[in-house]
Motif scaffolding. Structure first.
Motif, PDB file in Angstrom:
ATOM      1  N   ALA A  35     -10.780  -4.995 -49.059  1.00  0.00           N
ATOM      2  CA  ALA A  35      -9.879  -3.930 -48.617  1.00  0.00           C
ATOM      3  C   ALA A  35     -10.054  -3.645 -47.133  1.00  0.00           C
ATOM      4  O   ALA A  35      -9.073  -3.405 -46.409  1.00  0.00           O
ATOM      5  N   GLU A  36     -11.296  -3.693 -46.656  1.00  0.00           N
ATOM      6  CA  GLU A  36     -11.562  -3.476 -45.223  1.00  0.00           C
ATOM      7  C   GLU A  36     -10.912  -4.564 -44.380  1.00  0.00           C
ATOM      8  O   GLU A  36     -10.457  -4.313 -43.256  1.00  0.00           O
ATOM      9  N   LEU A  37     -10.859  -5.766 -44.914  1.00  0.00           N
ATOM     10  CA  LEU A  37     -10.287  -6.893 -44.187  1.00  0.00           C
ATOM     11  C   LEU A  37      -8.777  -7.021 -44.397  1.00  0.00           C
ATOM     12  O   LEU A  37      -8.127  -7.861 -43.765  1.00  0.00           O
ATOM     13  N   GLY A  38      -8.245  -6.214 -45.298  1.00  0.00           N
ATOM     14  CA  GLY A  38      -6.810  -6.281 -45.561  1.00  0.00           C
ATOM     15  C   GLY A  38      -6.410  -7.511 -46.325  1.00  0.00           C
ATOM     16  O   GLY A  38      -5.332  -8.082 -46.099  1.00  0.00           O
ATOM     17  N   THR A  39      -7.267  -7.940 -47.235  1.00  0.00           N
ATOM     18  CA  THR A  39      -6.974  -9.126 -48.040  1.00  0.00           C
ATOM     19  C   THR A  39      -7.366  -8.848 -49.478  1.00  0.00           C
ATOM     20  O   THR A  39      -7.661  -7.703 -49.846  1.00  0.00           O
ATOM     21  N   ASP A  40      -7.368  -9.855 -50.323  1.00  0.00           N
ATOM     22  CA  ASP A  40      -7.766  -9.661 -51.716  1.00  0.00           C
ATOM     23  C   ASP A  40      -9.084 -10.367 -51.985  1.00  0.00           C
ATOM     24  O   ASP A  40      -9.492 -11.266 -51.244  1.00  0.00           O
ATOM     25  N   SER A  41      -9.756  -9.966 -53.041  1.00  0.00           N
ATOM     26  CA  SER A  41     -11.087 -10.487 -53.347  1.00  0.00           C
ATOM     27  C   SER A  41     -11.105 -11.990 -53.516  1.00  0.00           C
ATOM     28  O   SER A  41     -12.075 -12.665 -53.126  1.00  0.00           O
ATOM     29  N   SER A  42     -10.045 -12.557 -54.072  1.00  0.00           N
ATOM     30  CA  SER A  42     -10.024 -13.992 -54.337  1.00  0.00           C
ATOM     31  C   SER A  42     -10.184 -14.814 -53.064  1.00  0.00           C
ATOM     32  O   SER A  42     -10.772 -15.899 -53.081  1.00  0.00           O
ATOM     33  N   SER A  43      -9.681 -14.294 -51.950  1.00  0.00           N
ATOM     34  CA  SER A  43      -9.802 -15.032 -50.692  1.00  0.00           C
ATOM     35  C   SER A  43     -11.253 -15.080 -50.212  1.00  0.00           C
ATOM     36  O   SER A  43     -11.665 -16.024 -49.532  1.00  0.00           O
ATOM     37  N   LEU A  44     -12.046 -14.063 -50.580  1.00  0.00           N
ATOM     38  CA  LEU A  44     -13.457 -14.050 -50.187  1.00  0.00           C
ATOM     39  C   LEU A  44     -14.294 -14.934 -51.101  1.00  0.00           C
ATOM     40  O   LEU A  44     -15.294 -15.515 -50.674  1.00  0.00           O
ATOM     41  N   TYR A  45     -13.867 -15.033 -52.352  1.00  0.00           N
ATOM     42  CA  TYR A  45     -14.606 -15.874 -53.297  1.00  0.00           C
ATOM     43  C   TYR A  45     -14.468 -17.359 -52.973  1.00  0.00           C
ATOM     44  O   TYR A  45     -15.171 -18.189 -53.556  1.00  0.00           O
ATOM     45  N   ARG A  46     -13.585 -17.702 -52.050  1.00  0.00           N
ATOM     46  CA  ARG A  46     -13.527 -19.085 -51.590  1.00  0.00           C
ATOM     47  C   ARG A  46     -14.741 -19.422 -50.721  1.00  0.00           C
ATOM     48  O   ARG A  46     -15.093 -20.577 -50.553  1.00  0.00           O
ATOM     49  N   HIS A  47     -15.330 -18.363 -50.143  1.00  0.00           N
ATOM     50  CA  HIS A  47     -16.492 -18.538 -49.260  1.00  0.00           C
ATOM     51  C   HIS A  47     -17.806 -18.254 -49.979  1.00  0.00           C
ATOM     52  O   HIS A  47     -18.827 -18.883 -49.696  1.00  0.00           O
ATOM     53  N   PHE A  48     -17.801 -17.271 -50.885  1.00  0.00           N
ATOM     54  CA  PHE A  48     -19.009 -16.862 -51.595  1.00  0.00           C
ATOM     55  C   PHE A  48     -18.698 -16.727 -53.084  1.00  0.00           C
ATOM     56  O   PHE A  48     -17.712 -16.092 -53.456  1.00  0.00           O
ATOM     57  N   ARG A  49     -19.549 -17.292 -53.912  1.00  0.00           N
ATOM     58  CA  ARG A  49     -19.257 -17.311 -55.345  1.00  0.00           C
ATOM     59  C   ARG A  49     -19.326 -15.933 -55.986  1.00  0.00           C
ATOM     60  O   ARG A  49     -18.620 -15.656 -56.944  1.00  0.00           O
ATOM     61  N   ASN A  50     -20.182 -15.049 -55.447  1.00  0.00           N
ATOM     62  CA  ASN A  50     -20.320 -13.726 -56.028  1.00  0.00           C
ATOM     63  C   ASN A  50     -20.919 -12.755 -55.010  1.00  0.00           C
ATOM     64  O   ASN A  50     -21.256 -13.156 -53.888  1.00  0.00           O
ATOM     65  N   ARG A  51     -21.054 -11.529 -55.406  1.00  0.00           N
ATOM     66  CA  ARG A  51     -21.551 -10.468 -54.534  1.00  0.00           C
ATOM     67  C   ARG A  51     -22.974 -10.750 -54.058  1.00  0.00           C
ATOM     68  O   ARG A  51     -23.300 -10.561 -52.879  1.00  0.00           O
ATOM     69  N   THR A  52     -23.830 -11.196 -54.966  1.00  0.00           N
ATOM     70  CA  THR A  52     -25.226 -11.453 -54.605  1.00  0.00           C
ATOM     71  C   THR A  52     -25.336 -12.552 -53.561  1.00  0.00           C
ATOM     72  O   THR A  52     -26.126 -12.451 -52.611  1.00  0.00           O
ATOM     73  N   GLU A  53     -24.551 -13.594 -53.702  1.00  0.00           N
ATOM     74  CA  GLU A  53     -24.564 -14.677 -52.719  1.00  0.00           C
ATOM     75  C   GLU A  53     -24.135 -14.168 -51.344  1.00  0.00           C
ATOM     76  O   GLU A  53     -24.694 -14.570 -50.322  1.00  0.00           O
ATOM     77  N   LEU A  54     -23.168 -13.273 -51.321  1.00  0.00           N
ATOM     78  CA  LEU A  54     -22.709 -12.696 -50.062  1.00  0.00           C
ATOM     79  C   LEU A  54     -23.804 -11.841 -49.431  1.00  0.00           C
ATOM     80  O   LEU A  54     -24.059 -11.929 -48.223  1.00  0.00           O
ATOM     81  N   LEU A  55     -24.486 -11.019 -50.235  1.00  0.00           N
ATOM     82  CA  LEU A  55     -25.558 -10.176 -49.716  1.00  0.00           C
ATOM     83  C   LEU A  55     -26.717 -11.026 -49.184  1.00  0.00           C
ATOM     84  O   LEU A  55     -27.303 -10.707 -48.148  1.00  0.00           O
ATOM     85  N   ARG A  56     -27.022 -12.095 -49.876  1.00  0.00           N
ATOM     86  CA  ARG A  56     -28.080 -12.983 -49.395  1.00  0.00           C
ATOM     87  C   ARG A  56     -27.705 -13.624 -48.068  1.00  0.00           C
ATOM     88  O   ARG A  56     -28.555 -13.799 -47.188  1.00  0.00           O
TER      89      ARG A  56
END
Length: 217
Positions: A35-56
């Motif tokens: 939401a901060e980036l003005g996109t949808d979650s699916s577009s971020l999951y192309r880069h990171f498989r899940n929330r934990t992977e993103l935090l790491r």
């Protein structure tokens, strides 16, 4: 019709870091970041498989920055102390990110650089190889705890800090000597948790390294 912008991995990590500076890992979500980036979650999951992977990945970025330009100097104790100071400085103004490192760890390049330097320093100490993994683990637990604890102080305002100090003084100096005899006895010498953290950081780390040195063959 123009499609939505595609964000790079680095841009996503930039945004996640900014979001985590003003919040915590518990309230952080991929949906909120999207939401901060003005996109949808699916577009971020192309880069990171899940929330934990993103935090790491966010935590690893800080570790990588802390190792930028690092050159081992001195004996094994000096090398570990220098690395500890670099980690403290890197996380110093980002308490939430320090907590993420302690909680989620990291398997990226930054993490491997930190691991390599600690293991090399411990090997240089003369410890037998069989003892190094356990010593390494205790050292990393200590460093992550110290860094997270000290970094947390930077997240409070001057007013909040002063209020906390006043509450501490009232609680300690006003302790009932019959119920809390030891506390009443040491009340004027006891220091609050937030006092002189840099010196405490150095002393605790030095004591741990002295214990390793005392056990060397």
């Amino acid at each position: 019709m123009t499609g939505r912008r595609r964000w790079s991995t680095e841009e996503i990590l930039d945004a996640a870091t900014t979001l985590l500076r003003t919040g915590d890992a518990e309230s952080f979500s991929v949906r909120r970041l999207a939401a901060e980036l003005g996109t949808d979650s699916s577009s971020l999951y192309r880069h990171f498989r899940n929330r934990t992977e993103l935090l790491r990945a966010v935590a690893d970025r800080i570790l990588l920055a802390s190792m930028d330009g690092h050159r081992p100097e001195g004996d094994w104790r000096q090398r570990i102390t220098l690395l500890a100071r670099r980690l403290r400085e890197a996380f110093g103004d980002q308490p939430q990110l320090a907590a993420i490192w302690g909680r989620y760890g990291s398997g990226g390049t930054g993490s491997r650089l930190v691991m390599e330097e600690l293991l090399q320093a411990l090997r240089a100490s003369g410890l037998p190889d069989r003892e190094i993994p356990a010593r390494y683990h205790r050292l990393v637990v200590l460093l992550s705890a110290l860094v997270s604890s000290e970094a947390g102080l930077s997240g409070i305002t001057a007013t909040e800090y002063e209020q906390a100090m006043e509450q501490f003084r009232v609680a300690v100096l006003g302790a009932d000597p019959e119920r809390f005899p030891a506390l009443a006895h040491f009340a004027r010498e006891i220091r609050p948790l937030g006092a002189d953290r840099p010196a405490a950081f150095e002393e605790i780390l030095d004591a741990h390294l002295a214990d390793i040195q005392a056990r060397l063959p």
